[in-house]
Design an enzyme around this catalytic site. Sequence first.
Site, short mmCIF file in Angstrom:
data_model
loop_
_atom_site.label_atom_id
_atom_site.label_comp_id
_atom_site.label_asym_id
_atom_site.label_seq_id
_atom_site.Cartn_x
_atom_site.Cartn_y
_atom_site.Cartn_z
N SER A 153 0.85 -1.18 0.00
CA SER A 153 0.00 0.00 0.00
C SER A 153 0.89 1.23 0.00
O SER A 153 1.65 1.44 -0.93
CB SER A 153 -0.96 -0.03 1.20
N HIS A 187 -2.77 -1.11 -3.11
CA HIS A 187 -3.89 -0.20 -2.88
C HIS A 187 -3.68 1.06 -3.71
O HIS A 187 -2.88 1.93 -3.35
CB HIS A 187 -3.98 0.20 -1.39
N ASP A 217 -4.12 -4.56 6.33
CA ASP A 217 -4.43 -5.52 5.27
C ASP A 217 -3.23 -6.43 5.02
O ASP A 217 -2.09 -5.99 5.06
CB ASP A 217 -4.79 -4.77 3.99
#
Length: 350
Positions: free
Chosen positions: A160, A187, A280
Amino acid sequence: MKIGIVEPELAQREKLTRLVREKLGWQVLWEVSNGPAAVRRCLHQKPELILMALTLSGGEDGVTVTRNIMKDNPCAIVIITSAEHKSAGIFKALSAGALDAVEMPSDKADSIAHFLSKMKSVRTLVEDNEAGGASANKSASPIKKQTAQNADMLIAIGCSTGGPGAVALLLAELPADLPAAVVIVQHVDEEYASGMAEWLDSQIPMRTRIIQGGEKPEVGTVLLAKTNDHLVMDPTGRLGYTREPVENPYRPSVDEFFCSAGQYWRDKMMAVLLTGMGRDGGRGLLALRRLGYHTFAQNEASCAVYGMPQDAIQRGAADDIMTPQDIGQQLRDMIALPRHGGMMQGGRRL
């Protein structure tokens, strides 16, 4: 939510201020036109989120300012782009630690709605990150490994905030003729996914492209998730997208892909979790480790944001904790390849 705005044009600063105050009820702590002023304001009045343009007044661009803020006083940063300014600078800013990017909203209702939706998603990620990592004893849901048709080696990567740069450093250690497939879940808003694939393709020896859906991982190819839906693997080993679970704020979710790969990939696999805000990937990485796959997490010192790797490490999900370059070298050694990877420079391999 408390925010700062870094935008050279007064009219655009006023538009962003008005939207976040009136539509979201957020507090604008400060608004400035240049990088040095933003860095000073962060020292004295640190916001939870900064909205930052790429082109600034005062001689510094958004990439440099992002790097300076993330080094000295890190907080969430979203890059505000324009329709005519979707360049490699976006991915340089994401590599420097920006959380995401979104286009400056126009006066059209759908543009405003997209901007507000993005801001709400960012708030969820920031709040989740501030909630801290999961307990080290928190376990992943058990999953059963099933048979798939594809027998190639797979390297699964999730990341991310700061991910593009970390991925480039890792994959620069691997050769163009790598006898394995690479799948990346990053992401990033779907409108920037194609640009990221093009940027990454220019940085590493392997070819890179986005995943359309329905294809299987390809040897010697880096495949990148391209939508805001979750990337998953089906029982035949093919890659596709799904909105479920809709309640998962991380989109596309690293956990969803890791867990589906654990179910349906039948041969060798190694999984990597790199820098990122939030939590995540840790659950999925632990599930893969429990299935016997070798797992890696990025170390704290080299992360733009330590949230995702930290959560994985606290869960006991990582076999090895390393820098992206060291992970790449370890992958290469585990595949028994000669050390001839290298970053791209001027369109030529080093």
